[in-house]
Write a protein that holds these residues in place. Sequence first.
Motif, PDB file in Angstrom:
ATOM      1  N   PRO A  92       0.788  -1.134   0.055  1.00  0.00           N
ATOM      2  CA  PRO A  92      -0.144  -0.032  -0.050  1.00  0.00           C
ATOM      3  C   PRO A  92       0.887   1.241  -0.003  1.00  0.00           C
ATOM      4  N   CYS A  93       0.647   2.134  -0.702  1.00  0.00           N
ATOM      5  CA  CYS A  93       1.396   3.340  -0.869  1.00  0.00           C
ATOM      6  C   CYS A  93       1.408   4.277   0.598  1.00  0.00           C
ATOM      7  N   HIS A  94       0.498   4.010   1.148  1.00  0.00           N
ATOM      8  CA  HIS A  94       0.635   4.759   2.593  1.00  0.00           C
ATOM      9  C   HIS A  94       1.325   4.069   3.586  1.00  0.00           C
ATOM     10  N   LEU A  95       1.701   2.779   3.174  1.00  0.00           N
ATOM     11  CA  LEU A  95       2.572   1.967   4.069  1.00  0.00           C
ATOM     12  C   LEU A  95       4.077   2.206   3.569  1.00  0.00           C
ATOM     13  N   CYS A  96       4.423   1.828   2.287  1.00  0.00           N
ATOM     14  CA  CYS A  96       5.751   1.904   1.886  1.00  0.00           C
ATOM     15  C   CYS A  96       6.146   3.319   1.600  1.00  0.00           C
ATOM     16  N   HIS A  97       5.514   4.055   0.975  1.00  0.00           N
ATOM     17  CA  HIS A  97       5.820   5.364   0.644  1.00  0.00           C
ATOM     18  C   HIS A  97       5.686   6.510   1.802  1.00  0.00           C
ATOM     19  N   ALA A  98       4.607   6.447   2.546  1.00  0.00           N
ATOM     20  CA  ALA A  98       4.172   7.346   3.429  1.00  0.00           C
ATOM     21  C   ALA A  98       5.052   7.184   4.520  1.00  0.00           C
ATOM     22  N   GLN A  99       4.920   5.705   5.047  1.00  0.00           N
ATOM     23  CA  GLN A  99       5.567   5.399   6.379  1.00  0.00           C
ATOM     24  C   GLN A  99       6.931   4.415   6.250  1.00  0.00           C
ATOM     25  N   GLY A 100       7.306   4.502   5.027  1.00  0.00           N
ATOM     26  CA  GLY A 100       8.620   3.643   4.689  1.00  0.00           C
ATOM     27  C   GLY A 100       8.622   2.185   5.454  1.00  0.00           C
ATOM     28  N   ILE A 101       7.471   1.753   5.335  1.00  0.00           N
ATOM     29  CA  ILE A 101       7.347   0.220   5.777  1.00  0.00           C
ATOM     30  C   ILE A 101       7.500  -0.748   4.528  1.00  0.00           C
ATOM     31  N   SER A 102       8.449  -1.326   4.253  1.00  0.00           N
ATOM     32  CA  SER A 102       8.364  -2.298   3.127  1.00  0.00           C
ATOM     33  C   SER A 102       8.972  -3.831   3.699  1.00  0.00           C
ATOM     34  N   ARG A 103      10.005  -3.793   4.451  1.00  0.00           N
ATOM     35  CA  ARG A 103      10.494  -4.966   4.769  1.00  0.00           C
ATOM     36  C   ARG A 103       9.758  -5.697   5.793  1.00  0.00           C
ATOM     37  N   GLN A 104       8.937  -5.237   6.733  1.00  0.00           N
ATOM     38  CA  GLN A 104       8.569  -5.876   7.756  1.00  0.00           C
ATOM     39  C   GLN A 104       7.365  -6.670   7.142  1.00  0.00           C
ATOM     40  N   PRO A 105       6.291  -6.170   6.417  1.00  0.00           N
ATOM     41  CA  PRO A 105       5.257  -7.057   6.060  1.00  0.00           C
ATOM     42  C   PRO A 105       5.798  -8.407   5.283  1.00  0.00           C
ATOM     43  N   ARG A 106       6.939  -8.275   4.600  1.00  0.00           N
ATOM     44  CA  ARG A 106       7.465  -9.406   3.944  1.00  0.00           C
ATOM     45  C   ARG A 106       8.204 -10.159   4.982  1.00  0.00           C
ATOM     46  N   GLU A 107       8.768  -9.790   5.961  1.00  0.00           N
ATOM     47  CA  GLU A 107       9.408 -10.699   6.802  1.00  0.00           C
ATOM     48  C   GLU A 107       8.446 -11.370   7.718  1.00  0.00           C
ATOM     49  N   LEU A 108       7.288 -10.917   8.040  1.00  0.00           N
ATOM     50  CA  LEU A 108       6.018 -11.591   8.354  1.00  0.00           C
ATOM     51  C   LEU A 108       5.676 -12.787   7.667  1.00  0.00           C
ATOM     52  N   ILE A 109       5.485 -12.206   6.321  1.00  0.00           N
ATOM     53  CA  ILE A 109       4.933 -13.604   5.553  1.00  0.00           C
ATOM     54  C   ILE A 109       6.055 -14.588   5.537  1.00  0.00           C
ATOM     55  N   ARG A 110       7.178 -14.325   5.367  1.00  0.00           N
ATOM     56  CA  ARG A 110       7.996 -15.223   5.264  1.00  0.00           C
ATOM     57  C   ARG A 110       8.247 -16.034   6.625  1.00  0.00           C
ATOM     58  N   ALA A 111       8.011 -15.430   7.780  1.00  0.00           N
ATOM     59  CA  ALA A 111       7.955 -16.340   8.953  1.00  0.00           C
ATOM     60  C   ALA A 111       7.093 -17.407   8.947  1.00  0.00           C
ATOM     61  N   ILE A 112       5.865 -17.336   8.303  1.00  0.00           N
ATOM     62  CA  ILE A 112       4.968 -18.361   8.307  1.00  0.00           C
ATOM     63  C   ILE A 112       5.628 -19.987   7.446  1.00  0.00           C
ATOM     64  N   GLN A 140      -6.647 -15.383  -8.129  1.00  0.00           N
ATOM     65  CA  GLN A 140      -6.246 -14.902  -6.746  1.00  0.00           C
ATOM     66  C   GLN A 140      -7.197 -14.404  -5.879  1.00  0.00           C
ATOM     67  N   LYS A 141      -7.016 -14.976  -4.612  1.00  0.00           N
ATOM     68  CA  LYS A 141      -7.819 -14.172  -3.537  1.00  0.00           C
ATOM     69  C   LYS A 141      -6.994 -13.475  -2.763  1.00  0.00           C
ATOM     70  N   VAL A 142      -7.561 -12.146  -2.362  1.00  0.00           N
ATOM     71  CA  VAL A 142      -7.044 -10.988  -1.928  1.00  0.00           C
ATOM     72  C   VAL A 142      -7.330 -10.995  -0.457  1.00  0.00           C
ATOM     73  N   ILE A 143      -6.258 -11.165   0.364  1.00  0.00           N
ATOM     74  CA  ILE A 143      -6.307 -11.005   1.951  1.00  0.00           C
ATOM     75  C   ILE A 143      -5.360  -9.777   2.502  1.00  0.00           C
ATOM     76  N   HIS A 144      -5.952  -9.535   3.704  1.00  0.00           N
ATOM     77  CA  HIS A 144      -4.866  -8.626   4.463  1.00  0.00           C
ATOM     78  C   HIS A 144      -3.954  -9.399   5.055  1.00  0.00           C
ATOM     79  N   LEU A 145      -2.839  -8.798   5.315  1.00  0.00           N
ATOM     80  CA  LEU A 145      -1.702  -9.409   6.027  1.00  0.00           C
ATOM     81  C   LEU A 145      -2.079 -10.071   7.321  1.00  0.00           C
ATOM     82  N   THR A 146      -2.756  -9.652   8.141  1.00  0.00           N
ATOM     83  CA  THR A 146      -3.100 -10.156   9.321  1.00  0.00           C
ATOM     84  C   THR A 146      -4.164 -11.258   9.203  1.00  0.00           C
ATOM     85  N   GLU A 147      -5.027 -11.412   8.188  1.00  0.00           N
ATOM     86  CA  GLU A 147      -5.666 -12.485   7.809  1.00  0.00           C
ATOM     87  C   GLU A 147      -4.793 -13.732   7.557  1.00  0.00           C
ATOM     88  N   LEU A 148      -3.722 -13.441   6.979  1.00  0.00           N
ATOM     89  CA  LEU A 148      -2.716 -14.548   6.592  1.00  0.00           C
ATOM     90  C   LEU A 148      -2.075 -15.135   7.719  1.00  0.00           C
TER      91      LEU A 148
END
Length: 433
Positions: A329-349, A419-427
């Motif tokens: 989401p633009c307001h996560l990666c560009h507005a808040q500089g958060i890119s690495r963290q969601p990917r780390e959580l996905i990879r942790a599963i 594809q099914k679209v889901i939120h990170l916390t749903e995953l």
Amino acid sequence: MNPKEQHGNFSPEKDAPKYADLLQCMRCGFCLPTCPTFALTGRERSSPRGRVALARAVAEGTFEFTSAIREEAFFCLDCRACTSACPSGVRAGELMEICRTQAHQQQPQPKWQTACRDMILQKMLTDPKHLERAMLPARLYQKLGLQWLLRNSRILKLGPQWLDKATAMLPPLGQPLRQQLPELTPARGKKRGRVAFFLGCVMSLMYAEVSQQTVRILSHQGFDVLTPPAQKCCGAPHLSEGDRQTTRQLAIHNLELFLALDVDAIVTDCAGCGSALKDYEELLEDQQDTHKLQLFRNKIKDISEFLSETGLRTEELLPIEQAVTYHEPCHLCHAQGISRQPRELIRAIPGIELREMKEASWCCGSAATWGLKFDAASQQVLDRKLANIAATDADLLVTANPGCQLQLDWGIREAGMAQKVIHLTELLGRATP
Ligand code: SF4
Ligand code: SF4
């Protein structure tokens, strides 16, 4: 004259871009390849550099605040991709957001439109109870099967395009989560801290199951979760529509409410809310104590940022044997500089395969009401995104913002993709026992 005070042809009665911010642009053009509206039109005035130049000419008094500036202010997606690319830190998206405030004064719309806008922004969205009541007809409309009937009879095709799209995008609506969540959800297992949960309006009304998962995950990770029912909208819709004054009123309410709680962090699962909450510091800089603003700013955490900082407990996570791709989401990666963290959580599963898509941080074309106002342009931006998603051949598309989820879910259905679209916390919720 102090460059901060130079207004030129901007009205001094309303918020105006700071002249010093406009001077930061050195016209290098690094931002041009990152801008979706420049990619669509090829027009300089629809680029970050062109927009800043227009605003600067108004501030210097060499250009009136014309309808062209109004158009560009609203045509900007405020995706902030240009800011990520800019070596001078120019915030063209935010400058355009401020220009929208001026537009309402200098290029007013017909009275009925202004009255509708004010009613939604200042009455409905400032009180969660009003908003929940306003959604009742939509819930009834779905319950009685009218949504299915109208969509299949194609009657909506006779009306404005945005109405057809908005109706098709609406997910199944249940009881608002705000009315269901307990004020305290206790930590499970070894307690690690205490957080407050900021429940966004769209999350409460349209993605109640997602935010329910967010609270469950936080509790499962060892945090007491406080959800104050008196919280109000973060003010992001108001910023987007150029009503900064109402955002300030909401900001003061939320600031006082959350700072009165004894919590380590204020967590949200909505990228748009997180970005707006972090912007309170700047919005209220002339009205509130700096220390208080910084304290609040430092406590605001996106769920992925929070879990990454505190360390995700992974020992009990259940495996998910699926391939996923991630849209930023633009307001996560560009507005808040958060890119690495969601990917780390996905990879942790365990079992998950993360397949990176091309241009993961390119806007999806939603941008609050932009996707409805500029539906043809939005479709073009979306098509580019859908092609990149399809190329990954992933089973799931993960994202972290309700606006993106609505747009992508609709786009994928319309395009007949699998594809099914889901939120990170749903995953993460699926992996959490
Ligand atoms: S906005 Fe930034 S990247 Fe774009 S032209 Fe100006 S200085 Fe260069
Ligand atoms: S915020 Fe997005 S749409 Fe607006 S100028 Fe910057 S890159 Fe372009």
